[in-house]
Design a protein around this motif. Sequence first.
Motif, PDB file in Angstrom:
ATOM      1  N   LEU A  98       0.768  -1.132   0.142  1.00 38.47           N
ATOM      2  CA  LEU A  98      -0.029   0.167  -0.055  1.00 38.47           C
ATOM      3  C   LEU A  98       0.736   1.260  -0.002  1.00 38.47           C
ATOM      4  O   LEU A  98       0.322   2.662  -0.246  1.00 38.47           O
ATOM      5  CB  LEU A  98      -0.915  -0.174   1.175  1.00 38.47           C
ATOM      6  N   GLU A  99       2.039   1.016   0.195  1.00 43.01           N
ATOM      7  CA  GLU A  99       3.254   2.115   0.246  1.00 43.01           C
ATOM      8  C   GLU A  99       2.751   3.065   1.317  1.00 43.01           C
ATOM      9  O   GLU A  99       2.638   4.357   1.174  1.00 43.01           O
ATOM     10  CB  GLU A  99       3.389   2.847  -1.104  1.00 43.01           C
ATOM     11  N   VAL A 100       2.292   2.597   2.467  1.00 41.82           N
ATOM     12  CA  VAL A 100       1.824   3.716   3.714  1.00 41.82           C
ATOM     13  C   VAL A 100       3.002   3.088   4.902  1.00 41.82           C
ATOM     14  O   VAL A 100       3.544   2.135   4.918  1.00 41.82           O
ATOM     15  CB  VAL A 100       0.364   3.469   4.042  1.00 41.82           C
ATOM     16  N   GLY A 101       3.093   4.141   5.953  1.00 38.13           N
ATOM     17  CA  GLY A 101       3.796   3.719   7.142  1.00 38.13           C
ATOM     18  C   GLY A 101       2.831   3.634   8.152  1.00 38.13           C
ATOM     19  O   GLY A 101       1.669   4.552   8.383  1.00 38.13           O
ATOM     20  N   ILE A 102       3.016   2.849   9.345  1.00 34.87           N
ATOM     21  CA  ILE A 102       2.388   2.817  10.559  1.00 34.87           C
ATOM     22  C   ILE A 102       3.210   3.152  11.685  1.00 34.87           C
ATOM     23  O   ILE A 102       4.523   2.825  11.638  1.00 34.87           O
ATOM     24  CB  ILE A 102       1.612   1.564  10.705  1.00 34.87           C
ATOM     25  N   HIS A 103       2.631   3.623  12.772  1.00 33.05           N
ATOM     26  CA  HIS A 103       3.371   3.750  14.055  1.00 33.05           C
ATOM     27  C   HIS A 103       2.566   2.814  15.045  1.00 33.05           C
ATOM     28  O   HIS A 103       1.477   2.892  15.335  1.00 33.05           O
ATOM     29  CB  HIS A 103       3.026   5.133  14.649  1.00 33.05           C
ATOM     30  N   ILE A 104       3.585   1.796  15.549  1.00 37.26           N
ATOM     31  CA  ILE A 104       2.859   0.968  16.604  1.00 37.26           C
ATOM     32  C   ILE A 104       3.348   1.133  17.752  1.00 37.26           C
ATOM     33  O   ILE A 104       4.724   1.329  17.945  1.00 37.26           O
ATOM     34  CB  ILE A 104       3.406  -0.491  16.211  1.00 37.26           C
ATOM     35  N   LEU A 127      -1.104   5.551   9.934  1.00 40.28           N
ATOM     36  CA  LEU A 127      -1.966   4.831  10.904  1.00 40.28           C
ATOM     37  C   LEU A 127      -1.234   4.692  12.243  1.00 40.28           C
ATOM     38  O   LEU A 127      -0.117   4.226  11.982  1.00 40.28           O
ATOM     39  CB  LEU A 127      -2.495   3.405  10.315  1.00 40.28           C
ATOM     40  N   HIS A 128      -1.938   4.648  13.171  1.00 45.98           N
ATOM     41  CA  HIS A 128      -1.349   4.610  14.463  1.00 45.98           C
ATOM     42  C   HIS A 128      -1.756   3.265  15.413  1.00 45.98           C
ATOM     43  O   HIS A 128      -3.318   3.359  15.396  1.00 45.98           O
ATOM     44  CB  HIS A 128      -1.308   5.801  15.512  1.00 45.98           C
ATOM     45  N   LEU A 129      -1.184   2.258  15.705  1.00 52.99           N
ATOM     46  CA  LEU A 129      -1.812   1.195  16.453  1.00 52.99           C
ATOM     47  C   LEU A 129      -1.153   0.995  17.826  1.00 52.99           C
ATOM     48  O   LEU A 129       0.092   1.120  17.978  1.00 52.99           O
ATOM     49  CB  LEU A 129      -1.656  -0.038  15.418  1.00 52.99           C
ATOM     50  N   LEU A 130      -1.961   0.388  18.647  1.00 54.76           N
ATOM     51  CA  LEU A 130      -1.576  -0.181  19.984  1.00 54.76           C
ATOM     52  C   LEU A 130      -1.583  -1.704  19.947  1.00 54.76           C
ATOM     53  O   LEU A 130      -2.744  -2.160  19.338  1.00 54.76           O
ATOM     54  CB  LEU A 130      -2.433   0.278  21.150  1.00 54.76           C
ATOM     55  N   TYR A 131      -0.399  -2.166  20.218  1.00 58.73           N
ATOM     56  CA  TYR A 131      -0.310  -3.664  20.193  1.00 58.73           C
ATOM     57  C   TYR A 131      -0.234  -3.957  21.686  1.00 58.73           C
ATOM     58  O   TYR A 131       0.565  -3.774  22.426  1.00 58.73           O
ATOM     59  CB  TYR A 131       1.011  -4.086  19.443  1.00 58.73           C
ATOM     60  N   HIS A 132      -1.254  -5.048  21.998  1.00 50.70           N
ATOM     61  CA  HIS A 132      -0.858  -5.624  23.131  1.00 50.70           C
ATOM     62  C   HIS A 132      -1.731  -6.970  23.246  1.00 50.70           C
ATOM     63  O   HIS A 132      -2.565  -7.280  22.437  1.00 50.70           O
ATOM     64  CB  HIS A 132      -1.570  -4.910  24.479  1.00 50.70           C
ATOM     65  N   THR A 133      -1.150  -7.958  23.862  1.00 52.03           N
ATOM     66  CA  THR A 133      -1.683  -9.320  24.216  1.00 52.03           C
ATOM     67  C   THR A 133      -2.269  -9.832  22.580  1.00 52.03           C
ATOM     68  O   THR A 133      -3.154 -10.196  22.547  1.00 52.03           O
ATOM     69  CB  THR A 133      -2.938  -9.502  24.874  1.00 52.03           C
ATOM     70  N   SER A 134      -1.318  -9.937  21.768  1.00 51.94           N
ATOM     71  CA  SER A 134      -1.504 -10.529  20.334  1.00 51.94           C
ATOM     72  C   SER A 134      -2.746  -9.641  19.571  1.00 51.94           C
ATOM     73  O   SER A 134      -3.630 -10.296  18.842  1.00 51.94           O
ATOM     74  CB  SER A 134      -1.780 -11.818  20.566  1.00 51.94           C
ATOM     75  N   HIS A 135      -2.996  -8.351  19.941  1.00 49.01           N
ATOM     76  CA  HIS A 135      -4.023  -7.663  19.376  1.00 49.01           C
ATOM     77  C   HIS A 135      -3.741  -6.334  19.232  1.00 49.01           C
ATOM     78  O   HIS A 135      -2.903  -5.672  19.693  1.00 49.01           O
ATOM     79  CB  HIS A 135      -5.095  -7.920  20.258  1.00 49.01           C
ATOM     80  N   TYR A 136      -4.241  -5.763  17.772  1.00 47.80           N
ATOM     81  CA  TYR A 136      -3.886  -4.655  17.502  1.00 47.80           C
ATOM     82  C   TYR A 136      -5.145  -3.641  17.759  1.00 47.80           C
ATOM     83  O   TYR A 136      -6.241  -4.053  17.175  1.00 47.80           O
ATOM     84  CB  TYR A 136      -3.264  -4.407  16.000  1.00 47.80           C
ATOM     85  N   ASP A 137      -5.056  -2.397  18.346  1.00 47.42           N
ATOM     86  CA  ASP A 137      -6.107  -1.307  18.359  1.00 47.42           C
ATOM     87  C   ASP A 137      -5.794  -0.110  17.631  1.00 47.42           C
ATOM     88  O   ASP A 137      -4.454   0.023  17.631  1.00 47.42           O
ATOM     89  CB  ASP A 137      -6.537  -1.048  19.875  1.00 47.42           C
ATOM     90  N   ILE A 138      -6.720   0.302  16.981  1.00 42.70           N
ATOM     91  CA  ILE A 138      -6.445   1.797  16.506  1.00 42.70           C
ATOM     92  C   ILE A 138      -6.172   3.130  17.326  1.00 42.70           C
ATOM     93  O   ILE A 138      -6.988   2.941  18.341  1.00 42.70           O
ATOM     94  CB  ILE A 138      -7.612   2.225  15.403  1.00 42.70           C
ATOM     95  N   LEU A 139      -5.254   3.605  17.215  1.00 44.42           N
ATOM     96  CA  LEU A 139      -5.177   4.878  18.143  1.00 44.42           C
ATOM     97  C   LEU A 139      -5.564   6.001  17.236  1.00 44.42           C
ATOM     98  O   LEU A 139      -5.133   6.107  16.155  1.00 44.42           O
ATOM     99  CB  LEU A 139      -3.565   5.129  18.517  1.00 44.42           C
ATOM    100  N   TYR A 140      -6.205   6.766  17.758  1.00 45.70           N
ATOM    101  CA  TYR A 140      -6.830   8.111  17.153  1.00 45.70           C
ATOM    102  C   TYR A 140      -5.891   9.327  18.013  1.00 45.70           C
ATOM    103  O   TYR A 140      -6.165   9.417  19.212  1.00 45.70           O
ATOM    104  CB  TYR A 140      -8.053   8.472  17.438  1.00 45.70           C
ATOM    105  N   LEU A 141      -5.155  10.100  17.141  1.00 45.96           N
ATOM    106  CA  LEU A 141      -4.402  10.973  17.748  1.00 45.96           C
ATOM    107  C   LEU A 141      -5.354  12.129  17.884  1.00 45.96           C
ATOM    108  O   LEU A 141      -6.392  12.546  17.146  1.00 45.96           O
ATOM    109  CB  LEU A 141      -3.228  11.526  16.529  1.00 45.96           C
TER     110      LEU A 141
END
Length: 145
Positions: A98-104, A127-141
């Motif tokens: 997709l030629e995009v970057g993410i922040h995890i 896109l900003h994601l929170l990774y915890h316990t084998s799961h990703y949640d979207i973070l909204y800035l």
Amino acid sequence: MNLLMDQGHQRDQVIAVVEQCQADEKEETLLTLFNEQSTSDSVVQFLRLLTSTYLQNHADFFCNFVEAPCLKTYCKQEVETMAMECDHVDILALLKALEVGIHIVSMEGHDHRLVHHIIPEGTEPSLHLLYHTSHYDILYLRSKL
């Protein structure tokens, strides 16, 4: 050939969703469409097929990072199959496709420190994601006031 036909059909559905969201310019449209099971599944399936295609087209690199007899088998069983969890190698392939970057942001270690990763390095994340316990949640800035 079947993968290409599936990808074309899924792509058309994704384009229809994007066009509808652009026409309405309302956040509610996107939420409504993504809460429709068939629409949501079509988008996810398209992204899975796109990821699989990218992995297989760059097999020389990615074959070293999967635990499967061959990359094609891995893609069929792990990437293209709905309801399978996404692995880090899959995320990297999708981002490159997709030629995009993410922040995890991940909570690593027993002290739950926050660790930040920009993937691919040097990109401006969209896109900003929170990774915890084998799961990703979207973070909204939060917007700056």
